[in-house]
Write an enzyme that holds these catalytic residues in place. Structure first.
Site, PDB file in Angstrom:
ATOM      1  NE  ARG A  37      -4.601   0.305   1.326  1.00  0.00           N
ATOM      2  CZ  ARG A  37      -5.737   0.313   1.974  1.00  0.00           C
ATOM      3  NH1 ARG A  37      -5.747   0.203   3.283  1.00  0.00           N
ATOM      4  NH2 ARG A  37      -6.877   0.389   1.334  1.00  0.00           N
ATOM      5  N   PRO A  88     -12.872  -3.187  11.928  1.00  0.00           N
ATOM      6  CG  PRO A  88     -11.830  -5.175  11.278  1.00  0.00           C
ATOM      7  CD  PRO A  88     -11.554  -3.808  11.823  1.00  0.00           C
ATOM      8  CB  THR A 127     -15.676   4.716  12.874  1.00  0.00           C
ATOM      9  OG1 THR A 127     -15.621   5.682  11.818  1.00  0.00           O
ATOM     10  CG2 THR A 127     -17.067   4.696  13.489  1.00  0.00           C
ATOM     11  CG  LEU A 216     -20.473   4.401  16.591  1.00  0.00           C
ATOM     12  CD1 LEU A 216     -20.676   3.494  17.793  1.00  0.00           C
ATOM     13  CD2 LEU A 216     -20.003   3.563  15.402  1.00  0.00           C
ATOM     14  CG  ASN A 219     -21.507   6.218   9.365  1.00  0.00           C
ATOM     15  OD1 ASN A 219     -21.596   7.268   8.723  1.00  0.00           O
ATOM     16  ND2 ASN A 219     -20.410   5.482   9.351  1.00  0.00           N
ATOM     17  CB  CYS A 271     -18.450   2.668   7.378  1.00  0.00           C
ATOM     18  SG  CYS A 271     -16.659   2.761   7.259  1.00  0.00           S
TER      19      CYS A 271
HETATM   20  P1  NAD Z   1      -8.518   0.839   5.415  1.00  0.00           P
HETATM   21  O1  NAD Z   1      -8.690  -0.606   5.662  1.00  0.00           O
HETATM   22  O2  NAD Z   1      -8.616   1.366   4.026  1.00  0.00           O
HETATM   23  O3  NAD Z   1      -7.097   1.332   5.985  1.00  0.00           O
HETATM   24  C1  NAD Z   1      -6.632   1.006   7.254  1.00  0.00           C
HETATM   25  C2  NAD Z   1      -5.111   0.837   7.157  1.00  0.00           C
HETATM   26  O4  NAD Z   1      -4.587   0.681   8.479  1.00  0.00           O
HETATM   27  C3  NAD Z   1      -4.668  -0.410   6.388  1.00  0.00           C
HETATM   28  O5  NAD Z   1      -3.864  -0.022   5.279  1.00  0.00           O
HETATM   29  C4  NAD Z   1      -3.873  -1.232   7.419  1.00  0.00           C
HETATM   30  O6  NAD Z   1      -2.753  -1.890   6.860  1.00  0.00           O
HETATM   31  C5  NAD Z   1      -3.450  -0.163   8.395  1.00  0.00           C
HETATM   32  N1  NAD Z   1      -3.101  -0.677   9.723  1.00  0.00           N
HETATM   33  C6  NAD Z   1      -3.810  -1.512  10.518  1.00  0.00           C
HETATM   34  N2  NAD Z   1      -3.155  -1.717  11.667  1.00  0.00           N
HETATM   35  C7  NAD Z   1      -2.003  -1.007  11.615  1.00  0.00           C
HETATM   36  C8  NAD Z   1      -0.925  -0.809  12.503  1.00  0.00           C
HETATM   37  N3  NAD Z   1      -0.908  -1.375  13.700  1.00  0.00           N
HETATM   38  N4  NAD Z   1       0.107  -0.028  12.103  1.00  0.00           N
HETATM   39  C9  NAD Z   1       0.103   0.575  10.900  1.00  0.00           C
HETATM   40  N5  NAD Z   1      -0.911   0.429  10.010  1.00  0.00           N
HETATM   41  C10 NAD Z   1      -1.958  -0.348  10.368  1.00  0.00           C
HETATM   42  O7  NAD Z   1      -9.588   1.578   6.355  1.00  0.00           O
HETATM   43  P2  NAD Z   1     -10.343   2.955   6.072  1.00  0.00           P
HETATM   44  O8  NAD Z   1     -11.466   2.725   5.112  1.00  0.00           O
HETATM   45  O9  NAD Z   1      -9.349   4.008   5.809  1.00  0.00           O
HETATM   46  O10 NAD Z   1     -11.022   3.210   7.495  1.00  0.00           O
HETATM   47  C11 NAD Z   1     -10.242   3.542   8.619  1.00  0.00           C
HETATM   48  C12 NAD Z   1     -11.186   3.955   9.735  1.00  0.00           C
HETATM   49  O11 NAD Z   1     -11.916   5.135   9.344  1.00  0.00           O
HETATM   50  C13 NAD Z   1     -12.232   2.912  10.112  1.00  0.00           C
HETATM   51  O12 NAD Z   1     -12.449   2.981  11.498  1.00  0.00           O
HETATM   52  C14 NAD Z   1     -13.472   3.381   9.376  1.00  0.00           C
HETATM   53  O13 NAD Z   1     -14.654   2.987  10.031  1.00  0.00           O
HETATM   54  C15 NAD Z   1     -13.329   4.883   9.432  1.00  0.00           C
HETATM   55  N6  NAD Z   1     -13.966   5.624   8.337  1.00  0.00           N
HETATM   56  C16 NAD Z   1     -13.880   5.167   7.054  1.00  0.00           C
HETATM   57  C17 NAD Z   1     -14.443   5.912   6.014  1.00  0.00           C
HETATM   58  C18 NAD Z   1     -14.373   5.444   4.590  1.00  0.00           C
HETATM   59  O14 NAD Z   1     -14.974   6.088   3.736  1.00  0.00           O
HETATM   60  N7  NAD Z   1     -13.681   4.371   4.259  1.00  0.00           N
HETATM   61  C19 NAD Z   1     -15.046   7.142   6.294  1.00  0.00           C
HETATM   62  C20 NAD Z   1     -15.087   7.595   7.615  1.00  0.00           C
HETATM   63  C21 NAD Z   1     -14.541   6.831   8.629  1.00  0.00           C
HETATM   64  C1  UGA Z   2     -20.735   6.873   4.446  1.00  0.00           C
HETATM   65  C2  UGA Z   2     -21.181   8.252   4.980  1.00  0.00           C
HETATM   66  O1  UGA Z   2     -21.915   8.919   3.958  1.00  0.00           O
HETATM   67  C3  UGA Z   2     -19.977   9.095   5.390  1.00  0.00           C
HETATM   68  O2  UGA Z   2     -20.419  10.320   5.976  1.00  0.00           O
HETATM   69  C4  UGA Z   2     -19.147   8.308   6.406  1.00  0.00           C
HETATM   70  O3  UGA Z   2     -17.998   9.048   6.765  1.00  0.00           O
HETATM   71  C5  UGA Z   2     -18.730   6.980   5.809  1.00  0.00           C
HETATM   72  O4  UGA Z   2     -19.924   6.242   5.423  1.00  0.00           O
HETATM   73  C6  UGA Z   2     -17.999   6.080   6.766  1.00  0.00           C
HETATM   74  O5  UGA Z   2     -18.082   6.255   7.968  1.00  0.00           O
HETATM   75  O6  UGA Z   2     -17.394   5.169   6.229  1.00  0.00           O
HETATM   76  P1  UGA Z   2     -19.778   5.968   2.146  1.00  0.00           P
HETATM   77  O7  UGA Z   2     -20.140   4.646   2.717  1.00  0.00           O
HETATM   78  O8  UGA Z   2     -18.401   6.154   1.618  1.00  0.00           O
HETATM   79  O9  UGA Z   2     -19.975   7.111   3.261  1.00  0.00           O
HETATM   80  O10 UGA Z   2     -20.771   6.350   0.956  1.00  0.00           O
HETATM   81  P2  UGA Z   2     -22.325   6.810   0.925  1.00  0.00           P
HETATM   82  O11 UGA Z   2     -22.467   7.849  -0.083  1.00  0.00           O
HETATM   83  O12 UGA Z   2     -22.831   7.105   2.286  1.00  0.00           O
HETATM   84  O13 UGA Z   2     -23.038   5.504   0.374  1.00  0.00           O
HETATM   85  C7  UGA Z   2     -23.153   4.327   1.148  1.00  0.00           C
HETATM   86  C8  UGA Z   2     -24.095   3.352   0.460  1.00  0.00           C
HETATM   87  O14 UGA Z   2     -25.442   3.828   0.512  1.00  0.00           O
HETATM   88  C9  UGA Z   2     -23.790   3.116  -1.016  1.00  0.00           C
HETATM   89  O15 UGA Z   2     -23.933   1.741  -1.293  1.00  0.00           O
HETATM   90  C10 UGA Z   2     -24.842   3.934  -1.737  1.00  0.00           C
HETATM   91  O16 UGA Z   2     -25.168   3.453  -3.012  1.00  0.00           O
HETATM   92  C11 UGA Z   2     -26.016   3.786  -0.788  1.00  0.00           C
HETATM   93  N1  UGA Z   2     -27.009   4.879  -0.905  1.00  0.00           N
HETATM   94  C12 UGA Z   2     -26.647   6.153  -0.634  1.00  0.00           C
HETATM   95  C13 UGA Z   2     -28.316   4.574  -1.262  1.00  0.00           C
HETATM   96  O17 UGA Z   2     -28.656   3.407  -1.489  1.00  0.00           O
HETATM   97  N2  UGA Z   2     -29.227   5.588  -1.360  1.00  0.00           N
HETATM   98  C14 UGA Z   2     -28.901   6.880  -1.083  1.00  0.00           C
HETATM   99  O18 UGA Z   2     -29.792   7.771  -1.174  1.00  0.00           O
HETATM  100  C15 UGA Z   2     -27.575   7.171  -0.717  1.00  0.00           C
END
Ligand code: NAD
Ligand code: UGA
Length: 453
Positions: A37, A88, A127, A216, A219, A271
Site C-alpha cells: 500500500r 472491522p 470510527t 456512530l 452513520n 462502514c
Molecule cells: P482501510 O482498511 O482502508 O485502511 C486502514 C489501514 O490501516 C490499512 O492499510 C492497514 O494496513 C493499516 N493498519 C492496521 N493496523 C495497523 C498498525 N498497527 N500499524 C500501521 N498500520 C496499520 O480503512 P479505512 O477505510 O481508511 O477506514 C479507517 C477507519 O476510518 C475505520 O475505522 C473506518 O470505520 C473509518 N472511516 C472510514 C471511512 C471510509 O470512507 N472508508 C469514512 C469515515 C470513517
Molecule cells: C458513508 C457516509 O456517507 C460518510 O459520511 C461516512 O464518513 C462513511 O460512510 C464512513 O463512515 O465510512 P460511504 O459509505 O463512503 O460514506 O458512501 P455513501 O455515499 O454514504 O453511500 C453508502 C451506500 O449507501 C452506497 O452503497 C450507496 O449506493 C447507498 N445509498 C446512498 C443509497 O442506497 N441511497 C442513497 O440515497 C444514498
C-alpha cells in the site's frame, strides 16, 4: 510541527493529503505496515481511486507529505499522531459479528506508549465505540515513563467517491477532548489545523464521548434513511406508486430534506453495516435491548432489499437463470470508488452463481482480484465468471443486464445496439435509478427494476 497518521487507507491517505496541502509548514507522514500500500502511495498509481486525489497528492508528496512503513521512527518524531486504522466487525470470540474489533487501535496505542519519548496528542480518526478513548488512555498510562499524552476524538465524515470535496468543504469538523486544561489545549491544537481552511463555525468541539458516539449515530441515521425509502419501495411496487416521486415529494419538506432518499438495491460499503452492528452491540452491553432492536431493523431491511432484487430477477426469467449469461455492470459499492467492501453486488452475484448463472462482470475501477476475493473465490473456483474490459463486451449475448453501480459511463452507453446483441427476451435491471427510464422503455427492453413503476 510534524504529525503522523497510522493507517494509509481510504481515510488516512486523503485526509493527510488535504492537511499537507492546506498546512505547508506541517510535515505530514502517513505510515502503514502494509508495504504494498505504501509503495502504491509513492507511485503513479495510488491504491485508492478517488476523483481529484491524484492531483491533491501530487501537490505535496515529497515536499511535506510522505508515505512510509517506518512506523516507530515517525511516532517518535511527531507531536500529533492520528490513528486511522481499520475497525472491522469482530470475526471471533465475544461480540462475534457485532462488536468492533479494536485490536488494530489497541496495537497502535501500545506502540505509541512504548516508543514515545515526549508528550503526544493522539487523535482517534478511526470510527470507534463510545468510550474507546478510555481504553487508549489506560494503555498510554500503563508504561511508567512519566509522560502525559492527550487523547482527542476527531471522527471522519467523508464519503468515498467525494472524499476530496468532503475534506475541502466539510459540513463540520468534530473534535472531542478531555474536560481539563490539557484537554482543551489539545483540542485547540487540532482545531487550529482545520481552521487553516475550514471556517470556525463549522468546527464543533465536544467532550470525548459525545464525539465518539456522534460518528456512530451519524452513520446509523444515514443508513436508516436508505432503509426507510427502500422499505417504501416495496410498497410502491405493490401499489403503482412511484418511489422516486414519493422521495421527491417527501424530500421537498425541509424538515425531511432531499438527500439520501434514493431507493436502491441496498446500501453497501465498509462502514454502515459495521457501525450499526457496533451501535447495537453497545446498546445491549449497556442493557438497552429495545434500542438495539430498533437499529437492527435498518440492517434487516437492507438484507430484505438485496434478496428482493434477486427474487425479481429470477421471477422475470422464468424462475431459472441456469446457464444464462448475466451482465453485471458495476461492482463497486458506489460510483467513483474502487472499493467493493460490502458492496451489494457481492451478495447478488453469489446468489446468481448459486442459481448456476454465468456472470460477465465489468467495473471501471474494481480490479478482478478484489471482485474474486470479496466473493471468497479464486481464479480456479470462478469458472462461471468472465471479466470484461468494457460494458458492451459484458452485455454481448447476455440474457439480462444488471446495473449494480451508478457509474456515469453507464448512462451514456449505446443501449440500442447493446440490445440488438442480447439474447431475446432481453431483460434489463436498473437497480440504482441510473438511466432515463423512459428512453429505455421506449426501446422496449426495460423490466421492472426495484422501485420502478
Ligand atoms: P482501510 O482498511 O482502508 O485502511 C486502514 C489501514 O490501516 C490499512 O492499510 C492497514 O494496513 C493499516 N493498519 C492496521 N493496523 C495497523 C498498525 N498497527 N500499524 C500501521 N498500520 C496499520 O480503512 P479505512 O477505510 O481508511 O477506514 C479507517 C477507519 O476510518 C475505520 O475505522 C473506518 O470505520 C473509518 N472511516 C472510514 C471511512 C471510509 O470512507 N472508508 C469514512 C469515515 C470513517
Ligand atoms: C458513508 C457516509 O456517507 C460518510 O459520511 C461516512 O464518513 C462513511 O460512510 C464512513 O463512515 O465510512 P460511504 O459509505 O463512503 O460514506 O458512501 P455513501 O455515499 O454514504 O453511500 C453508502 C451506500 O449507501 C452506497 O452503497 C450507496 O449506493 C447507498 N445509498 C446512498 C443509497 O442506497 N441511497 C442513497 O440515497 C444514498
Amino acid at each position: 510541527m510534524k504529525i503522523c497518521c497510522i493507517g494509509a487507507g481510504y481515510v488516512g491517505g486523503p485526509t493527510m493529503a488535504m492537511i499537507a496541502e492546506k498546512c505547508p509548514n506541517i510535515e505530514v507522514c502517513v505510515v502503514d505496515i502494509n508495504q504494498e500500500r505504501i509503495d502504491a502511495w509513492n507511485s503513479e498509481k495510488l491504491p485508492i481511486y478517488e476523483p481529484g486525489l491524484d492531483a491533491l497528492v501530487a501537490k505535496s508528496r515529497g515536499k511535506n507529505l510522505f508515505f512510509s512503513t517506518e512506523v516507530d521512527q515517525n511516532i517518535k518524531e511527531s507531536e500529533i499522531i492520528f490513528i486511522s486504522v481499520n475497525t472491522p466487525t469482530k470475526e471471533y470470540g465475544s461480540g462475534l459479528g457485532q462488536a468492533a474489533d479494536l485490536r488494530f487501535v489497541e496495537s497502535c496505542a501500545r506502540r505509541i506508549s512504548e516508543i514515545s519519548e515526549d508528550n503526544k496528542i493522539i487523535v482517534e480518526k478511526s470510527t470507534v465505540p463510545v468510550r474507546t478513548a478510555e481504553m487508549v488512555q489506560s494503555i498510554l498510562k500503563s508504561t511508567s515513563k512519566g509522560l502525559h499524552h492527550q487523547v482527542v476524538s476527531n471522527p471522519e465524515f467523508l464519503a468515498e467517491g467525494t472524499a476530496v470535496q468532503d475534506l475541502l468543504c466539510p459540513d463540520r469538523v468534530l473534535i472531542g477532548g478531555e474536560d481539563s486544561t490539557e484537554g482543551n489545549v489539545a483540542v485547540g491544537k487540532i482545531a487550529e489545523i482545520y481552521a487553516k481552511w475550514v471556517s470556525k463555525d463549522r468546527i464543533i468541539t465536544t467532550n470525548l464521548w459525545s464525539s465518539e458516539l456522534s460518528k456512530l449515530t451519524a452513520n446509523a441515521f444515514l443508513a436508516q434513511r436508505i432503509s426507510s425509502i427502500n422499505a417504501i419501495s416495496a410498497l410502491c411496487e405493490e401499489t403503482e406508486a412511484n418511489v422516486d416521486e414519493v422521495a421527491a415529494a417527501i424530500g421537498a419538506d425541509s424538515r425531511i430534506g432531499s438527500k439520501f432518499l434514493k431507493s436502491s438495491i441496498g446500501f453497501g460499503g465498509s462502514c454502515f453495516q459495521k457501525d450499526i452492528l457496533n451501535l447495537c452491540y453497545l446498546c445491549r452491553y449497556f442493557r438497552l435491548p429495545e434500542v438495539a432492536k430498533y437499529w437492527e431493523q435498518v440492517i434487516v431491511i437492507n438484507e430484505y432489499q438485496k434478496e428482493r432484487f434477486v427474487t425479481r430477477i429470477l421471477d422475470s426469467m422464468y424462475n431459472t437463470v441456469s446457464a444464462k449469461k448475466i451482465a453485471i455492470l458495476g461492482f463497486a459499492f458506489k460510483k467513483d470508488t474502487n472499493d467493493a467492501r460490502e458492496s451489494p453486488a457481492i451478495g447478488i452475484c453469489k446468489r446468481l452463481l448459486e442459481e448456476k448463472a454465468e456472470l460477465a462482470i465489468y467495473d471501471p475501477q474494481v480490479p478482478k482480484e478484489s471482485v474474486l476475493s470479496s466473493m471468497g473465490l479464486t481464479e480456479d473456483t470462478a469458472e462461471s465468471i468472465v471479466f470484461c474490459e468494457t460494458a458492451p463486451e459484458a452485455c454481448c449475448h447476455s440474457h439480462c443486464i444488471l446495473i449494480l453501480t451508478e457509474w456515469e459511463e453507464f448512462r451514456n452507453l449505446d443501449y440500442e445496439s447493446i440490445y440488438k446483441k442480447m439474447k431475446k427476451p432481453a431483460i434489463f435491471f436498473d437497480g440504482r435509478n441510473l438511466l432515463d427510464l423512459n428512453e429505455l422503455r421506449s426501446i422496449g427492453f426495460i423490466a421492472k427494476g426495484i422501485g420502478k413503476a
